[in-house]
Motif scaffolding. Sequence first.
Motif, PDB file in Angstrom:
ATOM      1  N   ILE A 176      -4.411   9.478   6.694  1.00 21.15           N
ATOM      2  CA  ILE A 176      -4.789   9.775   8.085  1.00 21.15           C
ATOM      3  C   ILE A 176      -3.928   9.045   9.119  1.00 21.15           C
ATOM      4  O   ILE A 176      -3.843   9.479  10.255  1.00 21.15           O
ATOM      5  CB  ILE A 176      -6.293   9.497   8.365  1.00 21.15           C
ATOM      6  CG1 ILE A 176      -6.623   8.009   8.183  1.00 21.15           C
ATOM      7  CG2 ILE A 176      -7.191  10.367   7.494  1.00 21.15           C
ATOM      8  CD1 ILE A 176      -7.993   7.626   8.740  1.00 21.15           C
ATOM      9  N   ASN A 177      -3.302   7.933   8.733  1.00 21.20           N
ATOM     10  CA  ASN A 177      -2.473   7.217   9.711  1.00 21.20           C
ATOM     11  C   ASN A 177      -0.988   7.230   9.345  1.00 21.20           C
ATOM     12  O   ASN A 177      -0.247   6.309   9.655  1.00 21.20           O
ATOM     13  CB  ASN A 177      -2.967   5.779   9.903  1.00 21.20           C
ATOM     14  CG  ASN A 177      -3.067   5.000   8.595  1.00 21.20           C
ATOM     15  OD1 ASN A 177      -3.117   5.581   7.520  1.00 21.20           O
ATOM     16  ND2 ASN A 177      -3.106   3.694   8.699  1.00 21.20           N
ATOM     17  N   ALA A 178      -0.578   8.298   8.665  1.00 24.09           N
ATOM     18  CA  ALA A 178       0.846   8.424   8.331  1.00 24.09           C
ATOM     19  C   ALA A 178       1.407   9.704   8.923  1.00 24.09           C
ATOM     20  O   ALA A 178       0.695  10.686   9.110  1.00 24.09           O
ATOM     21  CB  ALA A 178       1.015   8.457   6.813  1.00 24.09           C
ATOM     22  N   SER A 179       2.688   9.662   9.242  1.00 23.59           N
ATOM     23  CA  SER A 179       3.365  10.886   9.646  1.00 23.59           C
ATOM     24  C   SER A 179       4.707  10.938   8.932  1.00 23.59           C
ATOM     25  O   SER A 179       5.176   9.928   8.404  1.00 23.59           O
ATOM     26  CB  SER A 179       3.562  10.913  11.160  1.00 23.59           C
ATOM     27  OG  SER A 179       4.473   9.915  11.524  1.00 23.59           O
ATOM     28  N   THR A 180       5.312  12.117   8.932  1.00 20.97           N
ATOM     29  CA  THR A 180       6.588  12.236   8.242  1.00 20.97           C
ATOM     30  C   THR A 180       7.737  11.814   9.153  1.00 20.97           C
ATOM     31  O   THR A 180       8.842  11.559   8.698  1.00 20.97           O
ATOM     32  CB  THR A 180       6.827  13.693   7.795  1.00 20.97           C
ATOM     33  OG1 THR A 180       6.461  14.538   8.872  1.00 20.97           O
ATOM     34  CG2 THR A 180       6.012  14.032   6.573  1.00 20.97           C
ATOM     35  N   VAL A 181       7.444  11.749  10.453  1.00 27.83           N
ATOM     36  CA  VAL A 181       8.489  11.391  11.416  1.00 27.83           C
ATOM     37  C   VAL A 181       8.851   9.937  11.247  1.00 27.83           C
ATOM     38  O   VAL A 181       7.977   9.063  11.209  1.00 27.83           O
ATOM     39  CB  VAL A 181       7.972  11.593  12.863  1.00 27.83           C
ATOM     40  CG1 VAL A 181       9.122  11.517  13.852  1.00 27.83           C
ATOM     41  CG2 VAL A 181       7.206  12.899  12.985  1.00 27.83           C
ATOM     42  N   LYS A 182      10.124   9.679  11.173  1.00 30.73           N
ATOM     43  CA  LYS A 182      10.570   8.298  11.059  1.00 30.73           C
ATOM     44  C   LYS A 182      10.697   7.734  12.459  1.00 30.73           C
ATOM     45  O   LYS A 182      11.467   8.219  13.270  1.00 30.73           O
ATOM     46  CB  LYS A 182      11.918   8.233  10.347  1.00 30.73           C
ATOM     47  CG  LYS A 182      11.779   7.985   8.872  1.00 30.73           C
ATOM     48  CD  LYS A 182      12.927   7.129   8.358  1.00 30.73           C
ATOM     49  CE  LYS A 182      12.626   6.615   6.995  1.00 30.73           C
ATOM     50  NZ  LYS A 182      13.439   7.137   5.959  1.00 30.73           N
ATOM     51  N   GLU A 183       9.902   6.713  12.740  1.00 30.20           N
ATOM     52  CA  GLU A 183      10.038   6.091  14.060  1.00 30.20           C
ATOM     53  C   GLU A 183      10.621   4.703  13.861  1.00 30.20           C
ATOM     54  O   GLU A 183      11.474   4.496  13.028  1.00 30.20           O
ATOM     55  CB  GLU A 183       8.686   6.087  14.763  1.00 30.20           C
ATOM     56  CG  GLU A 183       8.313   7.499  15.219  1.00 30.20           C
ATOM     57  CD  GLU A 183       6.879   7.572  15.703  1.00 30.20           C
ATOM     58  OE1 GLU A 183       6.371   6.575  16.202  1.00 30.20           O
ATOM     59  OE2 GLU A 183       6.291   8.642  15.548  1.00 30.20           O
ATOM     60  N   THR A 184      10.075   3.757  14.599  1.00 32.65           N
ATOM     61  CA  THR A 184      10.691   2.428  14.546  1.00 32.65           C
ATOM     62  C   THR A 184      10.276   1.603  13.338  1.00 32.65           C
ATOM     63  O   THR A 184      10.920   0.633  12.999  1.00 32.65           O
ATOM     64  CB  THR A 184      10.329   1.644  15.816  1.00 32.65           C
ATOM     65  OG1 THR A 184       8.978   1.895  16.098  1.00 32.65           O
ATOM     66  CG2 THR A 184      11.220   2.035  16.969  1.00 32.65           C
ATOM     67  N   VAL A 185       9.162   1.998  12.702  1.00 31.90           N
ATOM     68  CA  VAL A 185       8.692   1.177  11.589  1.00 31.90           C
ATOM     69  C   VAL A 185       9.505   1.465  10.339  1.00 31.90           C
ATOM     70  O   VAL A 185       9.577   2.585   9.869  1.00 31.90           O
ATOM     71  CB  VAL A 185       7.212   1.472  11.283  1.00 31.90           C
ATOM     72  CG1 VAL A 185       6.666   0.482  10.252  1.00 31.90           C
ATOM     73  CG2 VAL A 185       6.392   1.393  12.538  1.00 31.90           C
ATOM     74  N   LEU A 186      10.128   0.438   9.809  1.00 33.50           N
ATOM     75  CA  LEU A 186      10.885   0.611   8.573  1.00 33.50           C
ATOM     76  C   LEU A 186      10.057   0.085   7.419  1.00 33.50           C
ATOM     77  O   LEU A 186       9.565  -1.028   7.466  1.00 33.50           O
ATOM     78  CB  LEU A 186      12.207  -0.149   8.673  1.00 33.50           C
ATOM     79  CG  LEU A 186      13.175   0.356   9.727  1.00 33.50           C
ATOM     80  CD1 LEU A 186      14.354  -0.574   9.849  1.00 33.50           C
ATOM     81  CD2 LEU A 186      13.632   1.768   9.415  1.00 33.50           C
ATOM     82  N   LEU A 187       9.893   0.926   6.411  1.00 35.27           N
ATOM     83  CA  LEU A 187       9.062   0.489   5.279  1.00 35.27           C
ATOM     84  C   LEU A 187       9.904   0.294   4.031  1.00 35.27           C
ATOM     85  O   LEU A 187      10.901   0.933   3.848  1.00 35.27           O
ATOM     86  CB  LEU A 187       7.970   1.534   5.019  1.00 35.27           C
ATOM     87  CG  LEU A 187       7.002   1.732   6.172  1.00 35.27           C
ATOM     88  CD1 LEU A 187       6.165   2.973   5.950  1.00 35.27           C
ATOM     89  CD2 LEU A 187       6.087   0.533   6.334  1.00 35.27           C
ATOM     90  N   ALA A 204       0.832  -1.209   0.000  1.00 42.27           N
ATOM     91  CA  ALA A 204       0.000   0.000   0.000  1.00 42.27           C
ATOM     92  C   ALA A 204       0.864   1.256   0.000  1.00 42.27           C
ATOM     93  O   ALA A 204       0.555   2.234  -0.695  1.00 42.27           O
ATOM     94  CB  ALA A 204      -0.930  -0.005   1.211  1.00 42.27           C
ATOM     95  N   VAL A 205       1.948   1.226   0.752  1.00 45.81           N
ATOM     96  CA  VAL A 205       2.836   2.392   0.803  1.00 45.81           C
ATOM     97  C   VAL A 205       3.453   2.624  -0.573  1.00 45.81           C
ATOM     98  O   VAL A 205       3.585   3.765  -1.029  1.00 45.81           O
ATOM     99  CB  VAL A 205       3.928   2.206   1.886  1.00 45.81           C
ATOM    100  CG1 VAL A 205       5.007   3.268   1.770  1.00 45.81           C
ATOM    101  CG2 VAL A 205       3.297   2.246   3.274  1.00 45.81           C
ATOM    102  N   ASP A 206       3.767   1.528  -1.223  1.00 47.16           N
ATOM    103  CA  ASP A 206       4.338   1.614  -2.560  1.00 47.16           C
ATOM    104  C   ASP A 206       3.368   2.313  -3.531  1.00 47.16           C
ATOM    105  O   ASP A 206       3.748   3.221  -4.278  1.00 47.16           O
ATOM    106  CB  ASP A 206       4.630   0.173  -3.027  1.00 47.16           C
ATOM    107  CG  ASP A 206       5.527   0.159  -4.234  1.00 47.16           C
ATOM    108  OD1 ASP A 206       6.507   0.928  -4.219  1.00 47.16           O
ATOM    109  OD2 ASP A 206       5.223  -0.591  -5.190  1.00 47.16           O
ATOM    110  N   ILE A 207       2.102   1.892  -3.482  1.00 47.43           N
ATOM    111  CA  ILE A 207       1.084   2.501  -4.356  1.00 47.43           C
ATOM    112  C   ILE A 207       0.929   3.989  -4.014  1.00 47.43           C
ATOM    113  O   ILE A 207       0.880   4.842  -4.893  1.00 47.43           O
ATOM    114  CB  ILE A 207      -0.280   1.770  -4.204  1.00 47.43           C
ATOM    115  CG1 ILE A 207      -0.167   0.338  -4.728  1.00 47.43           C
ATOM    116  CG2 ILE A 207      -1.395   2.520  -4.924  1.00 47.43           C
ATOM    117  CD1 ILE A 207      -1.323  -0.567  -4.333  1.00 47.43           C
ATOM    118  N   ALA A 208       0.866   4.282  -2.701  1.00 43.70           N
ATOM    119  CA  ALA A 208       0.690   5.676  -2.257  1.00 43.70           C
ATOM    120  C   ALA A 208       1.822   6.550  -2.777  1.00 43.70           C
ATOM    121  O   ALA A 208       1.598   7.653  -3.292  1.00 43.70           O
ATOM    122  CB  ALA A 208       0.625   5.735  -0.736  1.00 43.70           C
TER     123      ALA A 208
END
Length: 252
Positions: free
Chosen positions: A241-252, A226-230
Amino acid sequence: MNIWADYHTHTRYSHGSGSIEQNVKSAIKKGLSTIGISEHGPANIGIGPKLGDFYKMRKEIEKLKNIYTNIDILLGCEANIVSLDGKLDIPDEILANLDYIMVGLHPMVWAQSLGDGFHLFVENTLAKMFRNATLKERVMKQNTNALVRAIKSKNIKIITHPGLHLPIDTEQLAIIAAKNETALEINAGHGYMTEEYVRIAHANGARFAIGSDAHHPKDVGRFDKAVDIARKAGLTAEDIINASTVKETVLL
Ligand SMILES: [Zn+2]
Ligand SMILES: [Zn+2]
């Protein structure tokens, strides 16, 4: 782009394979700060939970909240549309007990009446089988209209996998969704959605939600497709609505 919430996860209460607690644990492992349990409504043939299960889930979630204090655990749903005029298969008194409402059009559903079932499900199947353009146009209008009426009558946070199985008019749905602050999901589980679809919806003002549609705990928080499509469609974190620009622990 960091996705901090997974609003779309299933458990054994419908046709998922894990428990609520397993989904929560997996979400914590993936570094999410919010996890939503979103079972189907009872009209899904063969897999829908009973309405009473939503009270059981609420109790279970309240207990888990005391154990897992580093994550927000929410109770949502993925309600079905059961009539042409957009009625849902979960009554208002149960909806009021939920933290958020998601709605999806599914093909294998007990409709409110024979007529609704015929128009919503039989005609959709026929349109697909015979690839008849006139019929496809008609069912697309019907499907879109049912979703639009649902959005107008209930406080719906997210429309799940718009256009999957049952065709919809993206432009019209996007306009109404934007007006009513309903997000359109980019579903990571089904991976059917095209960049083109997202571009059209975006151009018409829609915002989006990225959801895993996990049916197994290990898939909670898996958003790659989904991130790829976005990204390819040119969305930024502000559009989701459930994304932020801050990089936290989740690596995509
Ligand atoms: Zn679904
Ligand atoms: Zn789902």
